[in-house]
Design a protein around this motif. Structure first.
Motif, PDB file in Angstrom:
ATOM      1  N   PHE A   1       0.999  -1.619   0.077  1.00 38.23           N
ATOM      2  CA  PHE A   1       0.077   0.168   0.015  1.00 38.23           C
ATOM      3  C   PHE A   1       0.744   1.321   0.395  1.00 38.23           C
ATOM      4  O   PHE A   1       0.916   2.322  -1.004  1.00 38.23           O
ATOM      5  N   LEU A   2       1.895   1.075   0.853  1.00 37.01           N
ATOM      6  CA  LEU A   2       2.195   2.719   1.575  1.00 37.01           C
ATOM      7  C   LEU A   2       3.451   2.579  -0.455  1.00 37.01           C
ATOM      8  O   LEU A   2       3.593   3.844  -0.739  1.00 37.01           O
ATOM      9  N   VAL A   3       4.197   1.502  -1.043  1.00 41.84           N
ATOM     10  CA  VAL A   3       4.361   1.745  -2.249  1.00 41.84           C
ATOM     11  C   VAL A   3       3.893   1.687  -3.164  1.00 41.84           C
ATOM     12  O   VAL A   3       4.345   3.155  -4.268  1.00 41.84           O
ATOM     13  N   THR A   4       2.407   2.014  -3.376  1.00 43.42           N
ATOM     14  CA  THR A   4       2.137   2.182  -4.193  1.00 43.42           C
ATOM     15  C   THR A   4       2.001   3.870  -4.560  1.00 43.42           C
ATOM     16  O   THR A   4       1.741   4.512  -5.496  1.00 43.42           O
ATOM     17  N   VAL A   5       1.144   4.433  -3.267  1.00 41.29           N
ATOM     18  CA  VAL A   5       0.603   5.425  -2.969  1.00 41.29           C
ATOM     19  C   VAL A   5       2.353   6.245  -3.848  1.00 41.29           C
ATOM     20  O   VAL A   5       1.613   7.382  -3.885  1.00 41.29           O
ATOM     21  N   ALA A   6       3.118   6.091  -2.522  1.00 37.10           N
ATOM     22  CA  ALA A   6       4.437   6.941  -2.564  1.00 37.10           C
ATOM     23  C   ALA A   6       4.552   6.610  -4.281  1.00 37.10           C
ATOM     24  O   ALA A   6       5.092   7.707  -5.432  1.00 37.10           O
ATOM     25  N   LEU A   7       4.418   5.586  -5.790  1.00 32.74           N
ATOM     26  CA  LEU A   7       4.585   5.680  -6.945  1.00 32.74           C
ATOM     27  C   LEU A   7       3.935   6.121  -7.769  1.00 32.74           C
ATOM     28  O   LEU A   7       3.969   6.776  -8.200  1.00 32.74           O
ATOM     29  N   ALA A   8       2.046   6.389  -6.788  1.00 30.52           N
ATOM     30  CA  ALA A   8       1.539   7.344  -7.239  1.00 30.52           C
ATOM     31  C   ALA A   8       1.960   9.299  -7.335  1.00 30.52           C
ATOM     32  O   ALA A   8       1.777   9.973  -8.129  1.00 30.52           O
ATOM     33  N   LYS A   9       2.759   9.004  -6.171  1.00 27.11           N
ATOM     34  CA  LYS A   9       3.077  10.706  -5.874  1.00 27.11           C
ATOM     35  C   LYS A   9       4.150  10.719  -6.185  1.00 27.11           C
ATOM     36  O   LYS A   9       4.433  12.205  -6.820  1.00 27.11           O
ATOM     37  N   GLY A  10       4.961   9.867  -7.004  1.00 25.15           N
ATOM     38  CA  GLY A  10       6.218  10.230  -7.801  1.00 25.15           C
ATOM     39  C   GLY A  10       6.195  10.563  -9.362  1.00 25.15           C
ATOM     40  O   GLY A  10       6.496  11.526  -9.841  1.00 25.15           O
ATOM     41  N   LEU A  11       4.867   9.984  -9.686  1.00 26.59           N
ATOM     42  CA  LEU A  11       4.244   9.846 -10.835  1.00 26.59           C
ATOM     43  C   LEU A  11       4.519  11.788 -10.972  1.00 26.59           C
ATOM     44  O   LEU A  11       4.467  12.687 -11.835  1.00 26.59           O
ATOM     45  N   VAL A  12       3.628  12.255  -9.837  1.00 27.52           N
ATOM     46  CA  VAL A  12       3.332  13.756  -9.675  1.00 27.52           C
ATOM     47  C   VAL A  12       4.368  14.163  -9.960  1.00 27.52           C
ATOM     48  O   VAL A  12       5.012  15.604 -10.370  1.00 27.52           O
ATOM     49  N   VAL A  13       5.545  14.464  -8.655  1.00 34.29           N
ATOM     50  CA  VAL A  13       6.582  14.883  -8.860  1.00 34.29           C
ATOM     51  C   VAL A  13       7.563  14.848  -9.993  1.00 34.29           C
ATOM     52  O   VAL A  13       8.278  15.474 -10.768  1.00 34.29           O
ATOM     53  N   LEU A  14       7.343  13.758 -11.047  1.00 35.30           N
ATOM     54  CA  LEU A  14       7.890  13.593 -11.992  1.00 35.30           C
ATOM     55  C   LEU A  14       7.750  15.015 -13.121  1.00 35.30           C
ATOM     56  O   LEU A  14       8.230  15.011 -13.732  1.00 35.30           O
ATOM     57  N   GLY A  15       6.065  14.986 -12.776  1.00 36.54           N
ATOM     58  CA  GLY A  15       5.479  15.603 -13.829  1.00 36.54           C
ATOM     59  C   GLY A  15       6.531  17.207 -13.484  1.00 36.54           C
ATOM     60  O   GLY A  15       6.912  18.398 -14.237  1.00 36.54           O
ATOM     61  N   LEU A  16       7.001  17.756 -12.202  1.00 34.22           N
ATOM     62  CA  LEU A  16       6.860  18.752 -11.567  1.00 34.22           C
ATOM     63  C   LEU A  16       8.165  18.918 -12.060  1.00 34.22           C
ATOM     64  O   LEU A  16       8.958  19.707 -12.657  1.00 34.22           O
ATOM     65  N   VAL A  17       9.275  17.458 -12.218  1.00 35.12           N
ATOM     66  CA  VAL A  17      10.562  17.643 -12.388  1.00 35.12           C
ATOM     67  C   VAL A  17      10.860  18.026 -14.164  1.00 35.12           C
ATOM     68  O   VAL A  17      11.308  19.288 -14.388  1.00 35.12           O
TER      69      VAL A  17
END
Length: 313
Positions: free
Chosen positions: A29-45
């Protein structure tokens, strides 16, 4: 042909997919939420590489989540692929309109205007009784054309979807960074006027980057909504967008994998900090960020480059 790094990443992705069947559900669950937020951050990058910082990615993170929740509730569907497609379309529609305005601004004006649009959505959702007001509403657990799999006490589909999306999106964005359009972002950050002299429309480049970042944020919101099973207006609040900026600064912008790895580290650090000190966990995160800024000003990913240089020497 696939390079060694891509083969290693593919092996890692496959290993993570199978590991989800045996690992504790709280960790998947933690990894799933983290990767989901990672996609957002990748767009921010993508935006940060062009010299822009958005404090409004929560707009699309929340819009993607609410699009999934509203669509699944109204049309009585739980198809994972269809819901992800709805999130993408939602982001494309909103960002294609908002981006026309934001692509004209730079620096603090871009940051503040992006946050303003996010807070507008927050205000609308809080006042919308049909969408649960400040309490939000529950989101259906997804299936893949009626098929689902449960392991370790939870639905594994969103976990697998997050891993597949992270790998595919990472590969596409890596190629994008190597393309003329991707490299134009760094040129804009260094000298926007010279880029215009070369015949490249800076506004067009930023507009495209903004739309890409919006789609990634919406996908992250959709995955989060289906994983958590509940959405609320806080997903559009400025503190949520600030969290994405926090992760981006912590991880660095040196590689497409940095936001994804940084998001996982952030979630682990926050979970540990909350367990150790539930009332002052924000202070622990703040100290961690200050330490990274002081000792690793280019983010955690720069540590990999330093280790590689040390190994060669």
């Amino acid at each position: 042909m696939m390079t060694k790094n891509r083969i290693y990443l593919l092996i890692l992705a496959v290993a993570m997919i199978f590991a989800g069947l045996v690992m504790p559900y709280w960790f998947s669950f933690l990894v799933t939420v983290a990767l989901a937020k990672g996609l957002v951050v990748l767009g921010l990058v993508i935006l940060m590489r062009a010299g822009l910082v958005s404090f409004g990615q929560g707009l699309y993170y929340c819009a993607g989540a609410y699009a999934v929740g509203a669509f699944s509730d109204y049309f009585k569907t739980d198809n994972l692929l269809l819901l992800l497609l709805v999130a993408i379309v939602c982001a494309l529609v909103i960002s294609s309109i908002v981006g026309l305005l934001l692509s004209r601004y730079r620096d603090i004006f871009f940051a503040m205007f992006s946050m303003a649009f996010s807070m507008i959505l927050y205000g609308i959702l809080v006042k919308s009784a049909a969408l649960g007001s400040s309490d939000g509403f529950n989101v259906v657990s997804p299936t893949f054309f009626g098929w689902t799999v449960h392991a370790s006490g939870g639905n594994m589909l969103t976990y697998w979807a997050a891993i597949v999306l992270a790998f595919l999106v990472g590969a596409v964005i890596w190629r994008y960074f190597k393309s003329p359009m991707g490299m134009a972002g760094e040129a804009i950050r260094e000298n926007e006027i010279r880029v215009e002299y070369l015949g490249i429309s800076v506004q067009k480049v930023i507009y495209i980057k903004y739309i890409i970042a919006a789609v990634l944020a919406s996908l992250g919101g959709a995955i989060t909504a289906m994983t958590v099973g509940h959405i609320d207006p806080e997903m559009a609040y400025w503190t949520t967008s600030g969290e994405f900026v926090f992760i981006a600064l912590m991880a660095g912008t040196g590689h497409v994998a940095a936001p994804l790895v940084g998001a996982i580290i952030f979630e682990l650090l926050r979970t540990f900090a909350f367990q150790v000190s539930p009332y002052t966990w924000q202070m622990i995160l703040g100290i961690a960020l200050l330490a990274i800024i002081i000792f690793l000003p280019n983010g955690l990913w720069s540590l990999k480059e330093k280790l590689m240089k040390g190994a060669k020497s």
